[in-house]
Design a protein around this motif. Structure first.
Motif, PDB file in Angstrom:
ATOM      1  N   LEU A  24      15.438  58.878 -18.335  1.00  0.00           N
ATOM      2  CA  LEU A  24      15.059  57.513 -17.994  1.00  0.00           C
ATOM      3  C   LEU A  24      13.545  57.319 -18.104  1.00  0.00           C
ATOM      4  N   ASP A  25      12.782  58.352 -17.730  1.00  0.00           N
ATOM      5  CA  ASP A  25      11.321  58.287 -17.879  1.00  0.00           C
ATOM      6  C   ASP A  25      10.951  58.049 -19.337  1.00  0.00           C
ATOM      7  N   LEU A  26      11.584  58.777 -20.233  1.00  0.00           N
ATOM      8  CA  LEU A  26      11.271  58.647 -21.665  1.00  0.00           C
ATOM      9  C   LEU A  26      11.603  57.254 -22.176  1.00  0.00           C
ATOM     10  N   ILE A  27      12.659  56.652 -21.645  1.00  0.00           N
ATOM     11  CA  ILE A  27      12.998  55.279 -22.036  1.00  0.00           C
ATOM     12  C   ILE A  27      11.881  54.326 -21.601  1.00  0.00           C
ATOM     13  N   HIS A  28      11.411  54.487 -20.362  1.00  0.00           N
ATOM     14  CA  HIS A  28      10.315  53.635 -19.868  1.00  0.00           C
ATOM     15  C   HIS A  28       9.054  53.826 -20.716  1.00  0.00           C
ATOM     16  N   LEU A  29       8.725  55.075 -21.017  1.00  0.00           N
ATOM     17  CA  LEU A  29       7.494  55.377 -21.758  1.00  0.00           C
ATOM     18  C   LEU A  29       7.549  54.821 -23.180  1.00  0.00           C
ATOM     19  N   LYS A  30       8.660  55.008 -23.852  1.00  0.00           N
ATOM     20  CA  LYS A  30       8.780  54.520 -25.226  1.00  0.00           C
ATOM     21  C   LYS A  30       8.814  52.995 -25.262  1.00  0.00           C
ATOM     22  N   GLY A  31       9.416  52.390 -24.242  1.00  0.00           N
ATOM     23  CA  GLY A  31       9.411  50.936 -24.165  1.00  0.00           C
ATOM     24  C   GLY A  31       8.008  50.393 -23.973  1.00  0.00           C
ATOM     25  N   PHE A  32       7.193  51.108 -23.185  1.00  0.00           N
ATOM     26  CA  PHE A  32       5.804  50.694 -22.940  1.00  0.00           C
ATOM     27  C   PHE A  32       4.996  50.721 -24.232  1.00  0.00           C
ATOM     28  N   GLN A  33       5.115  51.785 -25.013  1.00  0.00           N
ATOM     29  CA  GLN A  33       4.302  51.873 -26.225  1.00  0.00           C
ATOM     30  C   GLN A  33       4.728  50.832 -27.260  1.00  0.00           C
TER      31      GLN A  33
ATOM     32  N   VAL B 275       0.538  50.697 -28.370  1.00  0.00           N
ATOM     33  CA  VAL B 275      -0.247  51.929 -28.255  1.00  0.00           C
ATOM     34  C   VAL B 275       0.689  53.102 -28.506  1.00  0.00           C
ATOM     35  N   ARG B 276       0.123  54.287 -28.665  1.00  0.00           N
ATOM     36  CA  ARG B 276       0.925  55.491 -28.864  1.00  0.00           C
ATOM     37  C   ARG B 276       0.787  56.367 -27.631  1.00  0.00           C
ATOM     38  N   LEU B 277       1.899  56.882 -27.121  1.00  0.00           N
ATOM     39  CA  LEU B 277       1.902  57.767 -25.966  1.00  0.00           C
ATOM     40  C   LEU B 277       2.223  59.183 -26.397  1.00  0.00           C
ATOM     41  N   TRP B 278       1.376  60.114 -25.939  1.00  0.00           N
ATOM     42  CA  TRP B 278       1.582  61.535 -26.179  1.00  0.00           C
ATOM     43  C   TRP B 278       1.736  62.221 -24.828  1.00  0.00           C
TER      44      TRP B 278
ATOM     45  N   ASP C   1       7.520  60.464 -29.399  1.00  0.00           N
ATOM     46  CA  ASP C   1       8.600  60.189 -30.345  1.00  0.00           C
ATOM     47  C   ASP C   1       8.558  61.088 -31.569  1.00  0.00           C
ATOM     48  N   GLY C   2       7.660  62.098 -31.568  1.00  0.00           N
ATOM     49  CA  GLY C   2       7.596  63.034 -32.686  1.00  0.00           C
ATOM     50  C   GLY C   2       6.859  62.516 -33.899  1.00  0.00           C
ATOM     51  N   HIS C   3       6.333  61.288 -33.830  1.00  0.00           N
ATOM     52  CA  HIS C   3       5.624  60.715 -34.978  1.00  0.00           C
ATOM     53  C   HIS C   3       4.125  60.942 -34.827  1.00  0.00           C
ATOM     54  N   TYR C   4       3.549  61.740 -35.724  1.00  0.00           N
ATOM     55  CA  TYR C   4       2.128  62.080 -35.648  1.00  0.00           C
ATOM     56  C   TYR C   4       1.314  61.041 -36.417  1.00  0.00           C
ATOM     57  N   ASP C   5       0.682  60.145 -35.686  1.00  0.00           N
ATOM     58  CA  ASP C   5      -0.177  59.142 -36.319  1.00  0.00           C
ATOM     59  C   ASP C   5      -1.478  59.784 -36.783  1.00  0.00           C
ATOM     60  N   LYS C   6      -2.000  59.273 -37.872  1.00  0.00           N
ATOM     61  CA  LYS C   6      -3.297  59.734 -38.358  1.00  0.00           C
ATOM     62  C   LYS C   6      -4.395  59.007 -37.603  1.00  0.00           C
ATOM     63  N   LEU C   7      -5.190  59.760 -36.856  1.00  0.00           N
ATOM     64  CA  LEU C   7      -6.284  59.215 -36.052  1.00  0.00           C
ATOM     65  C   LEU C   7      -7.592  59.705 -36.665  1.00  0.00           C
ATOM     66  N   CYS C   8      -8.537  58.818 -36.937  1.00  0.00           N
ATOM     67  CA  CYS C   8      -9.778  59.271 -37.567  1.00  0.00           C
ATOM     68  C   CYS C   8     -10.930  58.330 -37.228  1.00  0.00           C
ATOM     69  N   TYR C   9     -12.142  58.784 -37.534  1.00  0.00           N
ATOM     70  CA  TYR C   9     -13.300  57.892 -37.551  1.00  0.00           C
ATOM     71  C   TYR C   9     -13.989  58.092 -38.887  1.00  0.00           C
ATOM     72  N   ARG C  10     -14.668  57.064 -39.339  1.00  0.00           N
ATOM     73  CA  ARG C  10     -15.234  57.087 -40.690  1.00  0.00           C
ATOM     74  C   ARG C  10     -16.754  56.968 -40.651  1.00  0.00           C
ATOM     75  N   MET C  11     -17.384  57.605 -41.637  1.00  0.00           N
ATOM     76  CA  MET C  11     -18.836  57.503 -41.811  1.00  0.00           C
ATOM     77  C   MET C  11     -19.103  57.021 -43.233  1.00  0.00           C
ATOM     78  N   PRO C  12     -19.090  55.698 -43.434  1.00  0.00           N
ATOM     79  CA  PRO C  12     -19.194  55.124 -44.782  1.00  0.00           C
ATOM     80  C   PRO C  12     -20.446  55.538 -45.535  1.00  0.00           C
ATOM     81  N   GLU C  13     -21.533  55.798 -44.819  1.00  0.00           N
ATOM     82  CA  GLU C  13     -22.781  56.176 -45.486  1.00  0.00           C
ATOM     83  C   GLU C  13     -22.602  57.420 -46.352  1.00  0.00           C
TER      84      GLU C  13
END
Length: 455
Positions: A216-225, A230-233, A246-258
């Motif tokens: 039930l906790d997982l249902i609440h957490l997945k419903g929240f995201q 947002v993504r919950l880990w 949920d097993g889905h690894y999002d690509k998280l990054c920061y960029r330095m255009p210069e």
């Protein structure tokens, strides 16, 4: 109690006043939370020692022109910020003064050039944060930073230095945790914000939990995201147990255009909290280092390659050294992802236990960049001093011609400056502050050294 005149302010944003004894001699120093220089105030002491007292502000009888209205309604209770009542320009001036004072009083050194401070947005800048969670019978679930000078968690429902979306989510997060079966076994929430492939902000929230979530906790957490975008880990034990719910690894990054660099990172990796200022800092540091196509450069305490990869776009070769095996592996992956794997090499080593022989084992490098944690880089500085003083002239070949030192502690920077300038044959050419953490007493700075060939 008679009002006292506040003469100055310390790095913890406490006003400093001095009492006068009956015979006219200087009396106790009073450190007053919330008081500013030039103000007449009354105070109430909460700690009294022989030579000083610490006190809370009771009333300001004549406000300073530097006084500002705090944007956060929890300022004064939450310990996350200490300077919101002070004009941002004055905050920066204080940090610059602290850096200069530390360099002079602790290192007996002055930079030939004082760099213009690096500053940026004062609000919604913090893209990384670790907040505590506590379930209390009367107040329910609290999520936030600790109260000022206390171990309690501040009862806060917003935060002006977090991204607005995260700040707005705090009440909903409290409700979410409250309805979980293990709400009293979730001590921590870690937030990481980066960019997605489309360039939009991606928010990942990592919940540290001491017991397993129920179905039930997982249902609440997945419903929240899904509802809030947002993504919950979850993190059951150490950093290696962090994973998406949920097993889905999002690509998280920061960029330095210069530099055309994209830096993937995991939500628990160490990265700078202020991405905008980090871009400016990296660009400034690399330009001051001035790597050339024929030069080999060392990047010490390199982390996931924040400075290493930008340097590698300009230098012949960069050798990055980091004390964490996990971060070293992440740096290698980032170099490959940016097509720089053939120009960058990484290794894991304890940089707090460095000898001249270890420095020599790294090979010749004309320039170094050093970005240590708060403890500084004293072992590196001492190793360079030993090489400089060696009876073997060939040892001096391992001394870099230029060093760019990025510091998060002006006291340990000053200690290392003293060694480099007075015993290792370097000149302090430039130094300045970087306002990575507006409204706090945290001071980031940068210093540039050049080898004095005549020494």
């Amino acid at each position: 109690m008679k009002p006292v005149f506040v003469e100055s302010i310390d790095l913890d944003a406490q006003g400093v006043a001095r009492l006068v004894n009956e015979d006219g001699s200087p009396g106790k120093v009073i450190f007053i939370d919330g008081a500013l220089p030039g103000e007449w105030v009354t105070y109430r002491s909460y700690r009294s020692k022989k030579s000083y007292e610490q006190a809370n502000l009771v009333e300001v009888h004549k406000p300073s022109a530097l006084r500002a209205q705090p944007a956060c309604s929890f300022f004064g209770r939450c310990g996350g910020c200490s300077m919101q009542h002070l004009d941002p320009r004055a905050q920066l001036a204080i940090k610059q003064r602290v850096l200069e004072d530390n360099l002079w009083h602790l290192a007996k050194a002055k930079p030939e050039v004082l760099l213009r401070p690096i500053a940026g947005p004062a609000w919604q800048y913090r893209y990384r944060a670790r907040m505590s969670i506590r379930h209390l019978d009367k107040k329910g679930v609290l999520i936030g930073f600790h109260e000022k000078k206390k171990s309690f968690i501040a009862d806060m429902t917003s935060c002006q230095i977090l991204p607005k979306k995260v700040s707005d989510l705090l009440p909903a997060l409290r409700e979410l945790i409250a309805q979980l079966s293990i709400s009293d076994r979730i001590p921590q929430l870690e937030m990481a914000v980066g960019e997605s492939d489309s360039g939009e902000l991606l928010i990942i929230l990592v919940l540290r939990h001491l017991e397993a979530f129920s179905d039930l906790d997982l249902i609440h957490l997945k419903g929240f995201q899904e509802k809030h975008g947002v993504r919950l880990w979850s993190q059951a034990k150490g950093p290696d147990t962090v994973k998406p719910l949920d097993g889905h690894y999002d690509k998280l990054c920061y960029r330095m255009p210069e530099f055309g660099i994209e830096m993937p990172f995991k939500p628990t990796d160490f990265t700078q909290v202020n991405h905008q200022i980090n871009r400016v800092l990296v660009g400034k540091a690399v330009r001051l280092l001035n790597p050339q196509k024929n030069e080999r450069v060392l990047d010490l305490f390199c982390g996931i390659g924040n400075f290493t990869l930008p340097i590698a776009t300009l230098a012949h070769e960069v050798y990055g050294i980091e004390g964490s095996e996990l971060l070293t592996q992440r740096a290698k992956e980032n170099a490959i992802a940016n097509g720089l794997g053939d120009r960058v090499h990484f290794s894991c080593a304890n940089l707090f236990e460095v000898t001249p022989e270890i420095v020599k084992s790294w090979g010749l490098a004309s320039k170094w960049l050093i970005d240590p944690p708060r403890d500084g880089a004293v072992a590196l500085a001492q190793a360079l001093a030993s090489l400089h003083q060696s009876e073997n002239p060939s040892d001096r070949a391992y001394l870099p011609q230029r060093i760019v030192y990025v510091s998060c502690n002006p006291a340990t920077l000053a200690r290392d400056v003293g060694i480099l300038v007075h015993t290792a044959g370097y000149q302090l050419k430039q130094a300045g502050v970087v306002n990575m953490f507006p409204h706090t007493s945290h001071i980031e700075s940068i210093a540039i050294f050049e080898r004095n060939e005549r020494s």
